[in-house]
Design a protein around this motif. Structure first.
Motif, mmCIF file in Angstrom:
data_model
loop_
_atom_site.group_PDB
_atom_site.id
_atom_site.type_symbol
_atom_site.label_atom_id
_atom_site.label_comp_id
_atom_site.label_asym_id
_atom_site.label_seq_id
_atom_site.Cartn_x
_atom_site.Cartn_y
_atom_site.Cartn_z
ATOM 1 N N SER A 212 39.585 16.107 25.752
ATOM 2 C CA SER A 212 40.698 16.923 25.264
ATOM 3 C C SER A 212 40.275 17.888 24.172
ATOM 4 N N GLU A 213 39.061 17.692 23.625
ATOM 5 C CA GLU A 213 38.601 18.549 22.535
ATOM 6 C C GLU A 213 37.751 19.693 23.079
ATOM 7 N N PRO A 214 37.819 20.856 22.460
ATOM 8 C CA PRO A 214 37.030 21.995 22.921
ATOM 9 C C PRO A 214 35.596 21.907 22.411
ATOM 10 N N ASP A 215 34.759 21.092 23.065
ATOM 11 C CA ASP A 215 33.409 20.864 22.585
ATOM 12 C C ASP A 215 32.542 22.114 22.594
ATOM 13 N N HIS A 216 32.956 23.122 23.335
ATOM 14 C CA HIS A 216 32.156 24.336 23.401
ATOM 15 C C HIS A 216 32.253 25.154 22.125
ATOM 16 N N LEU A 217 33.240 24.858 21.272
ATOM 17 C CA LEU A 217 33.407 25.635 20.061
ATOM 18 C C LEU A 217 32.306 25.313 19.064
ATOM 19 N N GLU A 218 31.962 26.296 18.243
ATOM 20 C CA GLU A 218 30.945 26.066 17.228
ATOM 21 C C GLU A 218 31.398 24.969 16.269
ATOM 22 N N HIS A 219 30.455 24.129 15.882
ATOM 23 C CA HIS A 219 30.772 22.966 15.056
ATOM 24 C C HIS A 219 30.117 23.126 13.689
ATOM 25 N N VAL A 220 30.934 23.222 12.646
ATOM 26 C CA VAL A 220 30.461 23.272 11.267
ATOM 27 C C VAL A 220 30.743 21.922 10.621
ATOM 28 N N VAL A 221 29.716 21.320 10.048
ATOM 29 C CA VAL A 221 29.867 20.059 9.324
ATOM 30 C C VAL A 221 29.670 20.324 7.841
ATOM 31 N N VAL A 222 30.611 19.849 7.028
ATOM 32 C CA VAL A 222 30.534 19.969 5.575
ATOM 33 C C VAL A 222 30.291 18.570 5.017
ATOM 34 N N VAL A 223 29.167 18.378 4.353
ATOM 35 C CA VAL A 223 28.845 17.082 3.748
ATOM 36 C C VAL A 223 29.189 17.150 2.267
ATOM 37 N N GLY A 224 30.148 16.339 1.865
ATOM 38 C CA GLY A 224 30.652 16.363 0.505
ATOM 39 C C GLY A 224 32.103 16.777 0.502
ATOM 40 N N ALA A 225 33.001 15.830 0.211
ATOM 41 C CA ALA A 225 34.436 16.083 0.318
ATOM 42 C C ALA A 225 35.083 16.207 -1.059
ATOM 43 N N THR B 207 22.615 11.430 10.239
ATOM 44 C CA THR B 207 22.814 9.994 10.396
ATOM 45 C C THR B 207 23.742 9.532 9.277
ATOM 46 N N LEU B 208 24.773 8.788 9.653
ATOM 47 C CA LEU B 208 25.747 8.294 8.684
ATOM 48 C C LEU B 208 25.420 6.859 8.297
ATOM 49 N N ALA B 209 26.026 6.377 7.223
ATOM 50 C CA ALA B 209 25.724 5.038 6.717
ATOM 51 C C ALA B 209 26.011 3.957 7.746
ATOM 52 N N SER B 210 26.955 4.196 8.628
ATOM 53 C CA SER B 210 27.292 3.215 9.663
ATOM 54 C C SER B 210 26.268 3.173 10.788
ATOM 55 N N GLY B 211 25.329 4.131 10.790
ATOM 56 C CA GLY B 211 24.377 4.246 11.888
ATOM 57 C C GLY B 211 24.787 5.255 12.936
ATOM 58 N N LYS B 212 26.003 5.768 12.841
ATOM 59 C CA LYS B 212 26.455 6.784 13.786
ATOM 60 C C LYS B 212 25.721 8.099 13.531
ATOM 61 N N HIS B 213 25.700 8.946 14.574
ATOM 62 C CA HIS B 213 25.067 10.253 14.474
ATOM 63 C C HIS B 213 26.115 11.344 14.648
ATOM 64 N N LEU B 214 25.852 12.460 14.019
ATOM 65 C CA LEU B 214 26.778 13.585 14.079
ATOM 66 C C LEU B 214 25.963 14.868 14.229
ATOM 67 N N SER B 215 26.152 15.549 15.357
ATOM 68 C CA SER B 215 25.437 16.807 15.587
ATOM 69 C C SER B 215 26.275 17.978 15.091
ATOM 70 N N PHE B 216 25.619 19.119 14.874
ATOM 71 C CA PHE B 216 26.313 20.279 14.323
ATOM 72 C C PHE B 216 25.576 21.544 14.725
ATOM 73 N N ASP B 217 26.265 22.661 14.583
ATOM 74 C CA ASP B 217 25.635 23.974 14.706
ATOM 75 C C ASP B 217 25.194 24.483 13.339
ATOM 76 N N ARG B 218 26.105 24.371 12.358
ATOM 77 C CA ARG B 218 25.757 24.772 10.999
ATOM 78 C C ARG B 218 26.250 23.713 10.023
ATOM 79 N N LEU B 219 25.502 23.572 8.937
ATOM 80 C CA LEU B 219 25.733 22.500 7.973
ATOM 81 C C LEU B 219 25.932 23.098 6.590
ATOM 82 N N VAL B 220 26.963 22.602 5.892
ATOM 83 C CA VAL B 220 27.216 23.004 4.504
ATOM 84 C C VAL B 220 27.019 21.778 3.617
ATOM 85 N N VAL B 221 26.129 21.882 2.658
ATOM 86 C CA VAL B 221 25.893 20.791 1.712
ATOM 87 C C VAL B 221 26.753 21.039 0.479
#
Length: 560
Positions: free
Chosen positions: A126-139, A229-243
């Motif tokens: 149901s999610e548009p996986d083709h869209l660019e994925h930006v991950v921001v680490v730090g909330a 890699t997250l603390a739980s062991g899960k993985h998260l892929s991205f196109d661009r990353l913001v620290v």
């Protein structure tokens, strides 16, 4: 003879099938995107130059996987238009015309025949996986504001905000002041420190904006695969990353720093824990005389808690204030009853032995640095029920260790907040070290509210294709002992200081002058003058020192 495509197909383990027209992203790299379930009927690599167009007639092939190994492509297929980047793929139905156009500097397609399947990770049809994925680490403040600005600017992709605090993003300045001294214990839900508008962070609003919150800590990064890699062991892929991880408060590796009555101050939970401890304390020892340490000292005085401040350097707020203003602030604190020890190192924090009723809980073992080498250092103890360590922050994100993308000064970025070492990596807030080869320091990293606020907009603009050089005149403020202190620019103890007004005798401005130019200013209860000081600093104009020192000549006139 096996082709490269055959080897790729044989090397990848089988995985989830996809339907014709469905797309998926492979977090492990584009070259590992697909595998045939049975014989590969056709395989092909195609290299495209920019804007080169390749048309295929309808029905030229059977069902086909098209994956991007390198670059970016516009693809017209199955009656739809797609833009794919490296690591993405689409399964095209048979008997559809296909047009491939490279929109990058060059591109490489991998195409395999029928009965193909995709490697799927965290896939939701149901999610548009083709869209660019930006991950921001730090909330925190900076990371949260990047997300809000991306949505405001109409970013059409997916956004994931990663951070292990289970709170809405918030601003931090009040944590060492109002949150400690308010009559009733504050709650974040009712607090103005939540990044406005607070409704933005409601789950339904985030879902509508294609924003996902991940309440975890990032522990590692694989730059080649663009995978966290997250603390739980899960993985998260991205196109661009913001620290946007900010800084982790240091404890100086002081023996005893992990004892239950010893505090650090960075988060809402830290502030609430310190608030509760102060209300049960008869004495407070603060290690570090920077902004946080001296703000908490002021707050403790408001609560009637006796305070001792221990500082290794020879001044208070040495990073922010010129010596003359440090001396004024030290006098103010001592006059209000704060016991300040300068030139002191802390050797250990021990529990008090054989405590009698009324005795303090801990003993801080101190050593006074000798004024002369021939002198033996003096040792002494400071008793306290509660201890705060406020000696600065570590801005090297732990999850970037070993990647070469961060150092002691945080993450190096250019004037568009992008890493020169990884064009898909951005940094914002306390962790962003903006390179400036022409400056004496080689760059600038700002731990301020305004930098978190404005740099977040700059990063969001860059991510949406509207990058602008980010230049921010440093500005911060602190409230202590009823005084509002604002600092513009970067004072240096070597600068000449011109005073307008007398510290402690009403509003005062201390202007740092270097080579005939105002490079910084400290305003005490003189906030109305800030915009003129900022103009003087930003313009780097030559000034007449005599007029600058003459209170009859307004700063507005000098800055005109």
């Amino acid at each position: 003879m096996n082709t490269r495509a055959d080897n790729l197909a044989n090397d990848i383990a089988p995985c989830t099938s996809v339907e014709a027209g469905e797309r998926w992203r492979d977090p492990h790299a584009a070259s590992q995107t697909m595998r045939a379930q049975g014989a590969l009927l056709t395989t092909e690599f195609a290299v495209f130059k920019p804007s080169e167009v390749h048309d295929e007639p309808a029905g030229a092939r059977g069902e086909e996987v098209v994956a991007i190994l390198e670059g970016q492509f516009d693809i017209d297929a199955a009656g739809e238009h797609y833009r794919l980047v490296a690591g993405e793929a689409i399964l095209i139905p048979p008997r559809e015309p296909r047009r491939f156009t490279c929109v990058g500097t060059k591109g490489v397609l991998y195409r395999a025949g029928t009965r193909a399947c995709g490697r799927v990770m965290n896939h939701d049809p149901s999610e548009p996986d083709h869209l660019e994925h930006v991950v921001v680490v730090g909330a925190g403040h900076a990371g949260g504001r990047v997300v809000q600005q991306l949505v405001s600017l109409g970013f059409a992709g997916r956004i994931t905000l990663v951070g292990d605090e289970r709170h809405s993003p918030y601003e931090r300045p009040a944590l060492s002041k109002e949150w400690l001294t308010s009559e009733t214990e504050p709650t974040l839900a009712a607090s103005p420190i939540v990044l406005a508008p607070a409704a933005f962070w409601e789950p339904s609003a985030l879902r509508d904006a294609r924003v996902e919150r991940v309440y975890e800590r990032a522990v590692a990064l694989d730059p080649a695969r663009r995978m966290l890699t997250l603390a739980s062991g899960k993985h998260l892929s991205f196109d661009r990353l913001v620290v946007a991880t900010g800084g982790a408060p240091r404890d100086g590796a002081i023996p005893g720093a992990k004892r239950p009555g010893v505090h650090l101050l960075r988060t809402v939970d830290d502030s609430l824990a310190l608030r509760r401890a102060l209300r049960e304390s008869r004495s407070l020892a603060i290690i570090g005389a920077g902004v946080i340490g001296m703000e908490v000292a002021s707050s403790a005085l408001d609560l009637g808690v006796p305070v001792t401040v221990l500082e290794a350097g020879d001044r208070v707020l040495a990073r922010c204030l010129p010596p003359v203003m440090s001396e004024w602030l030290l006098r103010e604190h001592r006059a209000r009853g704060v016991h300040v020890e300068l030139g002191v190192t802390v050797e250990a924090i021990d529990e008090a032995e054989e405590r009698a009723s009324g005795d303090a809980r801990y003993v801080v073992r101190c050593k006074a640095l000798a004024a002369e080498q021939a002198q033996a250092p003096e040792t002494f103890d400071v008793a306290a029920d509660t201890i705060l360590i406020a000696i600065g922050v570590d801005c090297a994100p732990a999850f970037l260790a070993g990647t070469g993308l961060a150092g002691r000064q945080g993450v190096d970025v250019d004037e568009t907040c992008r890493s020169p070492n990884a064009p898909w990596l951005y940094a914002v807030g306390d962790v962003a070290h903006v390179l400036d080869r022409a400056s004496e320091r080689g760059g600038l990293r700002q731990e301020t509210w305004r930098n978190a606020e404005n740099q977040a907009l700059a990063v969001a603009q860059a991510l949406t294709g509207h990058a602008q050089p980010y230049r921010e005149t440093p500005w911060m403020w602190t409230d202590q002992l009823g005084n509002n202190i604002q600092v513009v620019g970067q004072p240096d103890p070597r600068d000449e200081v011109v005073l307008r007004g007398e510290p402690g005798a009403g509003p005062c401005t201390a202007l740092s002058v270097r080579d005939g130019r105002v490079v910084a200013g400290v305003l005490v209860n003189a906030g109305r003058e800030r915009r003129f000081v900022e103009k003087l600093v930003a313009s780097a104009m030559q000034v007449d020192i005599g007029r600058l020192a003459d209170p009859r000549t307004s700063l507005k006139e000098l800055a005109a």
